[in-house]
Scaffold this motif. Structure first.
Motif, PDB file in Angstrom:
ATOM      1  N   ALA A  36     129.614  29.488 122.559  1.00 29.13           N
ATOM      2  CA  ALA A  36     130.520  30.301 122.205  1.00 29.13           C
ATOM      3  C   ALA A  36     131.609  29.997 121.518  1.00 29.13           C
ATOM      4  CB  ALA A  36     131.611  30.429 122.976  1.00 29.13           C
ATOM      5  N   ARG A  37     132.066  28.530 120.802  1.00 26.44           N
ATOM      6  CA  ARG A  37     132.856  28.152 120.234  1.00 26.44           C
ATOM      7  C   ARG A  37     132.198  28.086 118.711  1.00 26.44           C
ATOM      8  NH1 ARG A  37     137.254  24.904 120.480  1.00 26.44           N
ATOM      9  NH2 ARG A  37     137.731  23.801 119.096  1.00 26.44           N
ATOM     10  N   PHE A  38     131.261  27.193 118.834  1.00 23.58           N
ATOM     11  CA  PHE A  38     130.130  27.745 117.022  1.00 23.58           C
ATOM     12  C   PHE A  38     130.792  29.738 116.978  1.00 23.58           C
ATOM     13  CE2 PHE A  38     126.864  29.326 114.885  1.00 23.58           C
ATOM     14  CZ  PHE A  38     127.135  28.370 113.370  1.00 23.58           C
ATOM     15  N   MET A  39     130.494  30.703 117.928  1.00 27.34           N
ATOM     16  CA  MET A  39     129.957  31.793 117.372  1.00 27.34           C
ATOM     17  C   MET A  39     131.639  32.488 116.864  1.00 27.34           C
ATOM     18  SD  MET A  39     127.364  33.986 119.864  1.00 27.34           S
ATOM     19  CE  MET A  39     125.796  33.393 119.971  1.00 27.34           C
ATOM     20  N   GLY A  40     132.540  31.514 117.874  1.00 24.95           N
ATOM     21  CA  GLY A  40     134.109  32.266 117.276  1.00 24.95           C
ATOM     22  C   GLY A  40     134.658  31.596 116.317  1.00 24.95           C
ATOM     23  N   VAL A  41     133.976  30.386 116.256  1.00 25.49           N
ATOM     24  CA  VAL A  41     134.853  29.810 114.441  1.00 25.49           C
ATOM     25  C   VAL A  41     133.922  30.402 113.321  1.00 25.49           C
ATOM     26  CG1 VAL A  41     135.715  27.289 113.627  1.00 25.49           C
ATOM     27  CG2 VAL A  41     135.495  27.458 115.827  1.00 25.49           C
ATOM     28  N   PHE A  42     132.476  30.609 112.648  1.00 24.69           N
ATOM     29  CA  PHE A  42     132.467  31.180 112.832  1.00 24.69           C
ATOM     30  C   PHE A  42     132.453  32.555 112.238  1.00 24.69           C
ATOM     31  CE2 PHE A  42     129.314  33.556 110.561  1.00 24.69           C
ATOM     32  CZ  PHE A  42     128.155  32.715 109.081  1.00 24.69           C
ATOM     33  N   ALA A  43     133.371  33.220 113.167  1.00 20.57           N
ATOM     34  CA  ALA A  43     133.502  34.905 112.602  1.00 20.57           C
ATOM     35  C   ALA A  43     135.058  34.551 112.600  1.00 20.57           C
ATOM     36  CB  ALA A  43     133.384  35.324 114.289  1.00 20.57           C
ATOM     37  N   THR A  44     135.638  33.659 112.844  1.00 15.94           N
ATOM     38  CA  THR A  44     137.383  33.781 112.239  1.00 15.94           C
ATOM     39  C   THR A  44     137.954  32.927 110.849  1.00 15.94           C
ATOM     40  OG1 THR A  44     137.632  31.768 113.350  1.00 15.94           O
ATOM     41  CG2 THR A  44     138.160  33.935 115.109  1.00 15.94           C
ATOM     42  N   MET A  45     136.689  32.286 111.382  1.00 18.51           N
ATOM     43  CA  MET A  45     136.884  31.157 109.721  1.00 18.51           C
ATOM     44  C   MET A  45     136.554  32.222 108.575  1.00 18.51           C
ATOM     45  SD  MET A  45     138.389  28.324 109.716  1.00 18.51           S
ATOM     46  CE  MET A  45     138.214  27.835 108.132  1.00 18.51           C
ATOM     47  N   SER A  46     135.388  32.868 108.457  1.00 20.33           N
ATOM     48  CA  SER A  46     134.936  33.544 107.281  1.00 20.33           C
ATOM     49  C   SER A  46     136.103  34.361 107.433  1.00 20.33           C
ATOM     50  CB  SER A  46     133.516  34.679 107.778  1.00 20.33           C
ATOM     51  OG  SER A  46     133.621  35.210 107.326  1.00 20.33           O
ATOM     52  N   MET A  47     136.126  35.388 108.634  1.00 18.09           N
ATOM     53  CA  MET A  47     137.880  36.489 108.649  1.00 18.09           C
ATOM     54  C   MET A  47     138.627  35.729 107.495  1.00 18.09           C
ATOM     55  SD  MET A  47     138.497  38.247 111.628  1.00 18.09           S
ATOM     56  CE  MET A  47     139.362  37.624 112.302  1.00 18.09           C
ATOM     57  N   VAL A  48     138.807  35.014 108.071  1.00 20.77           N
ATOM     58  CA  VAL A  48     140.551  34.343 107.347  1.00 20.77           C
ATOM     59  C   VAL A  48     140.700  34.037 105.876  1.00 20.77           C
ATOM     60  CG1 VAL A  48     142.143  32.522 108.199  1.00 20.77           C
ATOM     61  CG2 VAL A  48     141.265  33.603 109.991  1.00 20.77           C
ATOM     62  N   VAL A  49     139.078  33.054 105.800  1.00 19.69           N
ATOM     63  CA  VAL A  49     139.185  32.861 104.310  1.00 19.69           C
ATOM     64  C   VAL A  49     139.064  33.868 103.279  1.00 19.69           C
ATOM     65  CG1 VAL A  49     137.549  31.920 102.438  1.00 19.69           C
ATOM     66  CG2 VAL A  49     137.951  30.937 104.910  1.00 19.69           C
ATOM     67  N   LEU A  50     138.322  35.093 103.981  1.00 21.55           N
ATOM     68  CA  LEU A  50     138.264  36.222 103.302  1.00 21.55           C
ATOM     69  C   LEU A  50     139.454  37.419 102.900  1.00 21.55           C
ATOM     70  CD1 LEU A  50     134.436  37.689 103.620  1.00 21.55           C
ATOM     71  CD2 LEU A  50     135.296  36.529 102.027  1.00 21.55           C
ATOM     72  N   GLY A 186     130.131  33.727 104.003  1.00 20.99           N
ATOM     73  CA  GLY A 186     131.064  34.728 104.615  1.00 20.99           C
ATOM     74  C   GLY A 186     131.357  35.061 102.529  1.00 20.99           C
ATOM     75  N   GLY A 187     132.165  34.191 102.343  1.00 23.60           N
ATOM     76  CA  GLY A 187     132.005  34.000 100.870  1.00 23.60           C
ATOM     77  C   GLY A 187     130.815  35.278 100.060  1.00 23.60           C
ATOM     78  N   LEU A 188     129.561  34.656 100.217  1.00 22.62           N
ATOM     79  CA  LEU A 188     128.654  35.392  99.353  1.00 22.62           C
ATOM     80  C   LEU A 188     128.208  36.577  99.518  1.00 22.62           C
ATOM     81  CD1 LEU A 188     126.106  32.209  99.593  1.00 22.62           C
ATOM     82  CD2 LEU A 188     126.973  32.745  97.446  1.00 22.62           C
ATOM     83  N   VAL A 189     128.205  36.915 101.008  1.00 22.92           N
ATOM     84  CA  VAL A 189     128.383  38.017 101.717  1.00 22.92           C
ATOM     85  C   VAL A 189     128.901  39.310 101.191  1.00 22.92           C
ATOM     86  CG1 VAL A 189     127.592  40.480 103.335  1.00 22.92           C
ATOM     87  CG2 VAL A 189     127.081  37.559 103.465  1.00 22.92           C
ATOM     88  N   PHE A 190     130.103  38.821 100.864  1.00 27.56           N
ATOM     89  CA  PHE A 190     131.450  39.773  99.909  1.00 27.56           C
ATOM     90  C   PHE A 190     130.967  39.937  98.611  1.00 27.56           C
ATOM     91  CE2 PHE A 190     135.762  40.073  98.573  1.00 27.56           C
ATOM     92  CZ  PHE A 190     136.680  40.931  99.127  1.00 27.56           C
ATOM     93  N   ALA A 191     130.610  38.976  98.142  1.00 28.16           N
ATOM     94  CA  ALA A 191     130.365  39.371  96.939  1.00 28.16           C
ATOM     95  C   ALA A 191     129.193  40.855  96.488  1.00 28.16           C
ATOM     96  CB  ALA A 191     129.706  37.990  96.118  1.00 28.16           C
ATOM     97  N   ILE A 193     128.953  43.043  99.580  1.00 26.83           N
ATOM     98  CA  ILE A 193     128.706  43.998 100.096  1.00 26.83           C
ATOM     99  C   ILE A 193     130.058  43.321 100.518  1.00 26.83           C
ATOM    100  CG2 ILE A 193     128.207  45.435 102.151  1.00 26.83           C
ATOM    101  CD1 ILE A 193     125.103  44.813 101.999  1.00 26.83           C
ATOM    102  N   PRO A 194     131.341  43.702 100.093  1.00 21.67           N
ATOM    103  CA  PRO A 194     132.890  42.919 100.867  1.00 21.67           C
ATOM    104  C   PRO A 194     133.476  43.608 101.989  1.00 21.67           C
ATOM    105  CG  PRO A 194     132.617  44.489  98.635  1.00 21.67           C
ATOM    106  CD  PRO A 194     131.998  45.205  99.093  1.00 21.67           C
ATOM    107  N   TRP A 195     132.721  44.613 102.874  1.00 22.59           N
ATOM    108  CA  TRP A 195     132.945  44.805 104.958  1.00 22.59           C
ATOM    109  C   TRP A 195     132.105  44.412 105.543  1.00 22.59           C
ATOM    110  CZ3 TRP A 195     129.237  46.924 107.501  1.00 22.59           C
ATOM    111  CH2 TRP A 195     128.117  48.333 107.033  1.00 22.59           C
ATOM    112  N   ALA A 196     130.764  43.838 104.950  1.00 20.89           N
ATOM    113  CA  ALA A 196     129.835  43.349 105.924  1.00 20.89           C
ATOM    114  C   ALA A 196     130.423  42.487 106.452  1.00 20.89           C
ATOM    115  CB  ALA A 196     128.403  42.941 105.286  1.00 20.89           C
ATOM    116  N   PRO A 197     131.052  41.137 106.028  1.00 19.66           N
ATOM    117  CA  PRO A 197     131.377  40.120 106.450  1.00 19.66           C
ATOM    118  C   PRO A 197     132.425  39.970 107.717  1.00 19.66           C
ATOM    119  CG  PRO A 197     131.802  39.785 104.583  1.00 19.66           C
ATOM    120  CD  PRO A 197     131.041  40.938 104.502  1.00 19.66           C
ATOM    121  N   HIS A 198     133.440  40.983 107.538  1.00 25.06           N
ATOM    122  CA  HIS A 198     133.975  41.153 108.351  1.00 25.06           C
ATOM    123  C   HIS A 198     133.376  41.640 109.302  1.00 25.06           C
ATOM    124  CE1 HIS A 198     137.216  39.712 105.992  1.00 25.06           C
ATOM    125  NE2 HIS A 198     137.578  41.106 105.897  1.00 25.06           N
ATOM    126  N   ALA A 199     132.079  42.558 109.158  1.00 19.17           N
ATOM    127  CA  ALA A 199     131.196  43.621 110.525  1.00 19.17           C
ATOM    128  C   ALA A 199     130.233  41.930 111.040  1.00 19.17           C
ATOM    129  CB  ALA A 199     130.338  44.667 110.093  1.00 19.17           C
TER     130      ALA A 199
END
Length: 439
Positions: A36-50, A186-191, A193-199
Motif C-alpha cells: 500500500a505504501r509503495f502504490m501510494g508513493v508511486f502515485a503521489t510522486m508522479s502526480m506532484v512532480v508533474l 510519469g514523465g515518460l507517459v506525460f510526454a 499522453i499528458p493526462w494518463a499519468p494522473h489517471a
C-alpha cells in the motif's frame, strides 16, 4: 515506554506462522502495508512532480512569465501545500491516536485519489490555470497531513520492536523505489499522453486504500486516562518540546532540508539550465531515490547499530555539501550522479532519525509525535520550496541552491553543539537509548 513496547510486541505477534518472525516480510499485515505504501508513493510522486512541471509551463507559456517569475510561482506552490499541513497537523496526529489508523490512512488516500482524477480530467480538457493548480496542491497537502502520521504509526503496531529498524528500512525501500518509478514513468507517459499519468495515480491510490484496509485493526495503546481532544493535542506538543532528544532530531531535519532543498527548482534546471525537458525532470526527481533505495536495501540486511547519532549528523552535512556541487554542475550525467548521492546520504539520516523517534516515543503518543515530525518534514519540503523560489528570484536558481547547501552545513554544526544528546545516541535499543541521551 516498556508497557507500550510490550503492547506492540503482543499485537505484532499475530502472524501467518506460529514461529517468531525474523523478518517483517514474514508478517502478512506488514506485506500488505508495504505494498500500500509503495502504490501510494508511486502515485503521489508522479502526480506532484508533474503538477510542478505543469505549473511552471503554464506560468511561462500561458501567462508569459520570465524564468525568475515562474520560479517564484514554484515557491508559492510549496506554500500552498504547506498551509493546510500547518493548520491540520494537530488534528491529524490526534486522529491517528484516537481512531483506527487504517481508516485515517484510507481516507487520506481517497482525497489524494480525487485530486489525481481532477488533474487527469483538467489536463485532458486543457483547462489548467494557476488558481486551479494551487487549489489542487492545497488539497494534496491536506491529504498528506493525515496520511503521514497514520502510516508511520501503523508499522510499530504490526511488527515487534526488535524488527522495527529493519521494518523502517524496508518501508523506505518502498518509498524510494516508488519515488524512482513514479516520476520516471510519469514523465515518460506525460510526454506521450499528458493526462494518463494522473489517471494511473488515481487507480493506484484506490488500490492502496483497499490494501491498507485489509490490515488488522490498529488503534493506539492508551496507557492513561482519556483526555479531551485539545488537551491531547497539547500533550503531544509538550512531550516533544520537553524531550530535547526528540526536539533535536525533528528540528535538525526541518532546518537543514529547509535550506538545502533543491527539489522545487528542478523544473528550472530541467528546462532552462540543463535543457532536458519533462523526461529529464522525471529522471532528476528519480535520481535521489535511486541512491536512497540502494542504501535502504543495504540497511534492511545490515542495519546500523553503533554511533547512530554521529552518523546522522555526518549524513546531513554531506547532503548540504552535495547540494552545492549539484548547483554548479552543467552536465546532466553528473547532475544525476550527484542527486543519487544526495539521496543515499539523506536515506542514512532519515533511517536513523525515523528509528530513533519511533523507538523513543510511547505508543499512545506516536500519532501526535509522528504528526509533529511530519510537519517538520513538510515544512522543510514545502517551505523549502518557497524559500528556494524566493531565493531564486533574488540570486538565480544556481545561487539559491548554493546558498541552501552551505546553510545546511552550518545548521548541522550548530545542532551538533546545541543538542549534544544527538551525538550521544549510540544504539537503537530502547533502554540503552534512553540512558545514553540522558547522561
Amino acid at each position: 515506554m516498556l508497557g507500550s513496547a510490550r503492547s506492540a510486541c503482543h499485537g505484532a505477534g499475530v502472524t501467518d506462522s506460529l514461529t517468531t518472525p525474523t523478518s517483517p516480510l514474514q508478517i502478512g499485515d506488514y506485506r500488505r502495508y508495504w505494498l500500500a505504501r509503495f502504490m501510494g508513493v508511486f502515485a503521489t510522486m508522479s502526480m506532484v512532480v508533474l503538477l510542478g512541471y505543469q505549473l511552471y509551463a503554464v506560468a511561462r507559456d500561458d501567462y508569459g512569465m520570465s524564468i525568475g517569475e515562474a520560479s517564484f510561482q514554484l515557491g508559492l506552490l510549496g506554500l500552498a501545500q504547506f498551509i493546510p499541513l500547518f493548520v491540520l497537523t494537530p488534528v491529524a496526529g490526534l486522529a491517528a491516536d484516537r481512531f483506527d489508523r487504517r481508516h485515517v490512512a484510507a481516507f487520506a488516500n481517497g482525497i489524494d485519489g480525487l485530486v489525481a482524477v481532477l488533474l487527469a480530467a483538467l489536463t485532458y480538457a486543457d483547462a489548467l490555470n494557476l488558481p486551479v493548480l494551487f487549489a489542487l496542491a492545497a488539497a494534496h497537502g491536506a491529504a498528506r497531513v493525515f496520511l503521514g502520521p497514520s502510516m508511520s504509526a501503523i508499522a510499530p503496531n504490526i511488527v515487534p520492536p526488535r524488527l522495527l529498524p529493519r521494518a523502517i528500512a524496508l518501508s523506505s525501500i518502498a518509498w524510494q523505489t516508488a519515488s524512482v518509478a513514479g516520476p520516471a514513468v510519469g514523465g515518460l507517459v506525460f510526454a506521450a499522453i499528458p493526462w494518463a499519468p494522473h489517471a494511473l495515480s488515481a487507480v493506484l491510490l484506490g488500490c492502496g486504500m483497499i490494501l491498507i484496509l485489509t490490515v488488522r485493526p490498529v488503534r493506539a495503546a492508551q496507557d492513561g486516562p482519556k483526555l479531551k481532544p485539545l488537551k491531547q493535542i497539547a500533550q503531544g506538543m509538550i512531550f516533544v518540546w520537553r524531550e530535547r532528544f526528540l526536539l533535536g532530531c525533528i528540528t535538525l531535519d526541518l532546518f537543514a532540508v529547509l535550506l538545502a532543498g533543491a527539489t522545487a527548482l528542478l523544473p528550472v534546471f530541467a528546462r532552462d539550465i540543463l535543457f532536458v525537458g519533462p523526461e529529464g525532470l522525471g529522471l532528476m526527481r528519480a535520481a535521489p531515490a535511486v541512491g536512497a533505495a540502494a542504501v535502504a536495501l543495504w540497511l534492511s540486511f545490515r542495519p546500523l547499530q553503533r554511533e547512530v547519532g554521529v552518523k546522522m549528523l555526518w549524513a546531513v552535512a554531506a547532503f548540504g555539501a552535495l547540494t552545492v556541487v549539484f548547483a554548479l554542475s552543467r552536465s546532466f550525467a553528473l547532475s544525476l550522479a550527484i542527486l543519487s548521492m544526495m539521496g543515499a546520504v539523506d536515506m542514512i539520516s532519515v533511517f536513523i532519525r525515523s528509528s530513533l523517534v519511533q523507538l523513543f516515543t510511547p505508543d499512545d503518543k506516536r500519532g501526535r509525535v509522528s504528526a509533529i515530525s511530519g510537519l517538520a518534514i513538510s515544512a522543510s519540503n514545502e517551505l523549502g520550496e518557497m524559500q528556494s523560489g524566493l531565493a531564486a528570484g533574488l540570486l538565480g536558481a544556481v545561487g539559491a541552491v548554493v546558498f541552501g547547501g552551505m546553510g545546511a552545513i552550518v545548521v548541522t554544526l550548530v545542532w551538533a553543539w546545541y543538542f549534544p544528546e544527538l551525538r550521544r545516541a549510540r544504539s537503537f535499543e530502547p533502554q540503552e537509548l534512553k540512558r545514553e541521551v540522558s547522561t
